[in-house]
Motif scaffolding. Structure first.
Motif, PDB file in Angstrom:
ATOM      1  N   VAL A  74       0.859  -1.248  -0.167  1.00 13.96           N
ATOM      2  CA  VAL A  74       0.018   0.152  -0.038  1.00 13.96           C
ATOM      3  C   VAL A  74       0.985   1.448   0.005  1.00 13.96           C
ATOM      4  O   VAL A  74       0.333   2.219  -0.799  1.00 13.96           O
ATOM      5  N   TRP A  75       1.774   1.176   0.703  1.00 16.59           N
ATOM      6  CA  TRP A  75       2.940   2.560   0.844  1.00 16.59           C
ATOM      7  C   TRP A  75       3.399   2.679  -0.526  1.00 16.59           C
ATOM      8  O   TRP A  75       3.466   3.911  -0.945  1.00 16.59           O
ATOM      9  N   GLY A  76       3.832   1.607  -1.178  1.00 20.26           N
ATOM     10  CA  GLY A  76       4.573   1.713  -2.513  1.00 20.26           C
ATOM     11  C   GLY A  76       3.647   1.990  -3.639  1.00 20.26           C
ATOM     12  O   GLY A  76       3.970   2.810  -4.405  1.00 20.26           O
ATOM     13  N   LEU A  77       2.330   1.848  -3.595  1.00 20.16           N
ATOM     14  CA  LEU A  77       1.253   2.047  -4.572  1.00 20.16           C
ATOM     15  C   LEU A  77       0.799   3.610  -4.099  1.00 20.16           C
ATOM     16  O   LEU A  77       0.455   3.985  -5.009  1.00 20.16           O
ATOM     17  N   PRO A 112      -7.504  10.612  -4.599  1.00 16.78           N
ATOM     18  CA  PRO A 112      -7.414  10.070  -3.132  1.00 16.78           C
ATOM     19  C   PRO A 112      -6.239  10.508  -2.586  1.00 16.78           C
ATOM     20  O   PRO A 112      -5.480  10.997  -2.825  1.00 16.78           O
ATOM     21  N   LYS A 113      -6.564  10.287  -0.998  1.00 18.94           N
ATOM     22  CA  LYS A 113      -5.610  10.739  -0.140  1.00 18.94           C
ATOM     23  C   LYS A 113      -6.048   9.969   1.248  1.00 18.94           C
ATOM     24  O   LYS A 113      -6.977   9.869   1.684  1.00 18.94           O
ATOM     25  N   PHE A 114      -4.718   9.823   1.809  1.00 21.10           N
ATOM     26  CA  PHE A 114      -5.059   9.136   3.181  1.00 21.10           C
ATOM     27  C   PHE A 114      -5.216  10.370   4.112  1.00 21.10           C
ATOM     28  O   PHE A 114      -4.716  11.438   4.009  1.00 21.10           O
ATOM     29  N   ASN A 115      -6.084   9.914   5.281  1.00 19.21           N
ATOM     30  CA  ASN A 115      -5.935  10.853   6.339  1.00 19.21           C
ATOM     31  C   ASN A 115      -4.642  11.259   6.801  1.00 19.21           C
ATOM     32  O   ASN A 115      -3.881   9.991   6.944  1.00 19.21           O
ATOM     33  N   ASN A 116      -4.517  12.232   7.518  1.00 17.33           N
ATOM     34  CA  ASN A 116      -3.139  12.572   7.916  1.00 17.33           C
ATOM     35  C   ASN A 116      -2.513  11.346   9.304  1.00 17.33           C
ATOM     36  O   ASN A 116      -1.274  11.114   8.984  1.00 17.33           O
ATOM     37  N   ASP A 117      -3.512  11.038  10.145  1.00 18.09           N
ATOM     38  CA  ASP A 117      -2.683  10.110  11.127  1.00 18.09           C
ATOM     39  C   ASP A 117      -2.612   8.762  10.301  1.00 18.09           C
ATOM     40  O   ASP A 117      -1.486   8.318  10.649  1.00 18.09           O
ATOM     41  N   LEU A 118      -3.232   8.261   9.424  1.00 21.67           N
ATOM     42  CA  LEU A 118      -3.012   6.904   8.757  1.00 21.67           C
ATOM     43  C   LEU A 118      -1.784   7.290   7.813  1.00 21.67           C
ATOM     44  O   LEU A 118      -1.078   6.231   7.895  1.00 21.67           O
ATOM     45  N   LEU A 146      -9.317   0.047   8.058  1.00 21.62           N
ATOM     46  CA  LEU A 146      -9.365   1.484   7.760  1.00 21.62           C
ATOM     47  C   LEU A 146      -8.302   1.626   6.815  1.00 21.62           C
ATOM     48  O   LEU A 146      -8.655   2.430   5.810  1.00 21.62           O
ATOM     49  N   LEU A 147      -7.347   1.281   6.755  1.00 21.47           N
ATOM     50  CA  LEU A 147      -6.058   1.187   5.601  1.00 21.47           C
ATOM     51  C   LEU A 147      -6.809   0.578   4.402  1.00 21.47           C
ATOM     52  O   LEU A 147      -6.567   1.364   3.274  1.00 21.47           O
ATOM     53  N   PHE A 148      -7.360  -0.328   4.438  1.00 21.22           N
ATOM     54  CA  PHE A 148      -8.041  -1.069   3.081  1.00 21.22           C
ATOM     55  C   PHE A 148      -9.054  -0.027   2.683  1.00 21.22           C
ATOM     56  O   PHE A 148      -9.110   0.171   1.399  1.00 21.22           O
ATOM     57  N   ASN A 149      -9.829   0.224   3.485  1.00 20.36           N
ATOM     58  CA  ASN A 149     -11.001   1.094   2.961  1.00 20.36           C
ATOM     59  C   ASN A 149     -10.582   2.446   2.170  1.00 20.36           C
ATOM     60  O   ASN A 149     -11.051   2.895   1.320  1.00 20.36           O
ATOM     61  N   GLU A 150      -9.456   2.943   2.858  1.00 22.95           N
ATOM     62  CA  GLU A 150      -8.921   4.112   2.219  1.00 22.95           C
ATOM     63  C   GLU A 150      -8.048   3.795   0.891  1.00 22.95           C
ATOM     64  O   GLU A 150      -8.146   4.570  -0.124  1.00 22.95           O
ATOM     65  N   PHE A 151      -7.264   2.474   0.943  1.00 26.56           N
ATOM     66  CA  PHE A 151      -6.727   2.041  -0.144  1.00 26.56           C
ATOM     67  C   PHE A 151      -7.580   1.642  -1.487  1.00 26.56           C
ATOM     68  O   PHE A 151      -7.363   1.930  -2.651  1.00 26.56           O
ATOM     69  N   LEU A 152      -8.871   1.428  -1.237  1.00 23.51           N
ATOM     70  CA  LEU A 152      -9.783   1.493  -2.142  1.00 23.51           C
ATOM     71  C   LEU A 152     -10.096   2.517  -3.217  1.00 23.51           C
ATOM     72  O   LEU A 152     -10.222   2.544  -4.249  1.00 23.51           O
ATOM     73  N   ASP A 179     -13.738  -7.308  -0.318  1.00 18.36           N
ATOM     74  CA  ASP A 179     -14.207  -6.152   0.401  1.00 18.36           C
ATOM     75  C   ASP A 179     -14.953  -6.599   1.745  1.00 18.36           C
ATOM     76  O   ASP A 179     -15.914  -7.074   1.572  1.00 18.36           O
ATOM     77  N   ILE A 180     -14.226  -7.043   2.697  1.00 15.94           N
ATOM     78  CA  ILE A 180     -14.639  -7.493   3.952  1.00 15.94           C
ATOM     79  C   ILE A 180     -14.678  -6.533   4.850  1.00 15.94           C
ATOM     80  O   ILE A 180     -13.635  -5.924   5.425  1.00 15.94           O
ATOM     81  N   ASN A 181     -15.771  -6.375   5.648  1.00 16.23           N
ATOM     82  CA  ASN A 181     -16.087  -5.228   6.343  1.00 16.23           C
ATOM     83  C   ASN A 181     -16.405  -5.663   8.013  1.00 16.23           C
ATOM     84  O   ASN A 181     -17.052  -5.291   8.616  1.00 16.23           O
ATOM     85  N   SER A 182     -15.607  -6.789   8.171  1.00 16.52           N
ATOM     86  CA  SER A 182     -15.782  -7.321   9.643  1.00 16.52           C
ATOM     87  C   SER A 182     -14.794  -6.485  10.558  1.00 16.52           C
ATOM     88  O   SER A 182     -13.811  -6.084  10.200  1.00 16.52           O
TER      89      SER A 182
END
Length: 192
Positions: A74-77, A112-118, A146-152, A179-182
């Protein structure tokens, strides 16, 4: 969107690399989600834990490796700022500046942008924990969901960058499958 002939090879190289890394990240997330289901249904007595200690340590190592791989992908992409990095946003920018005929930033509806904390936590995890195995530093927590949802959001941008309908459909289908939201109550979905 039509890619200029002189840039087709470079476009295909960049988009294929990104596609493969997105697929790997989706698989990592899926495996972690499946392992979560297994782990939360396991219940051992103290004696069983004693005899299964090495197996449980092995499972913990697999989980940790998947988490690191997912975070690094995710970081690299999405975040890597190296001038030679092949990120989704750099692919979009190359399409706008070089690869395509008469296209501009407004043709892409997603920014797209990640939130600042993430963003900060992921950068620190990559530069200190993953790259240098510095376990002393505390990063706070980074939830995989959270990371996955923002990665989407970044995957959606990639879909706008893809000219091949088959590739676009493969990514959309993969997103639906993975897309697993558990919510995890057992700590497996905490990244670090």
């Amino acid at each position: 969107m039509e890619i200029k002939e002189e840039f087709k090879e470079k476009y295909i190289e960049h988009s294929t690399s990104i596609y493969n890394r997105i697929t790997n990240a989706l698989h990592d997330y899926y495996y972690l989600s499946e392992l979560e289901e297994i782990v939360k249904n396991i219940s051992f007595t103290k004696v069983e834990k004693f005899f299964l200690g090495n197996s449980l340590n092995c499972l913990g190592t697999i989980i940790y490796s998947l988490k690191k791989d997912f975070a690094l992908l995710v970081w690299g992409l999405c975040i890597d700022s190296d001038k030679n990095a092949n990120t989704i946003c750099k692919l979009r920018n190359n399409i706008i500046r070089n690869f395509a005929f008469s296209i501009d930033k407004t043709d892409f509806t997603i920014n797209p942008k990640f939130n600042n904390d993430l963003n900060t936590t992921l950068r620190d995890a990559r530069s200190k924990l993953i790259a240098h195995s510095d376990y002393i530093i505390s990063f706070g927590t980074l939830n995989l969901d959270l990371l996955f949802n923002e990665f989407l959001q970044f995957i959606d941008l990639f879909n706008q960058c893809v000219t091949n309908e088959l590739t676009r459909n493969l990514i959309i289908d993969a997103k639906r499958r993975f897309d697993i939201n558990s919510q995890c109550k057992y700590g497996l979905k905490q990244l670090f």
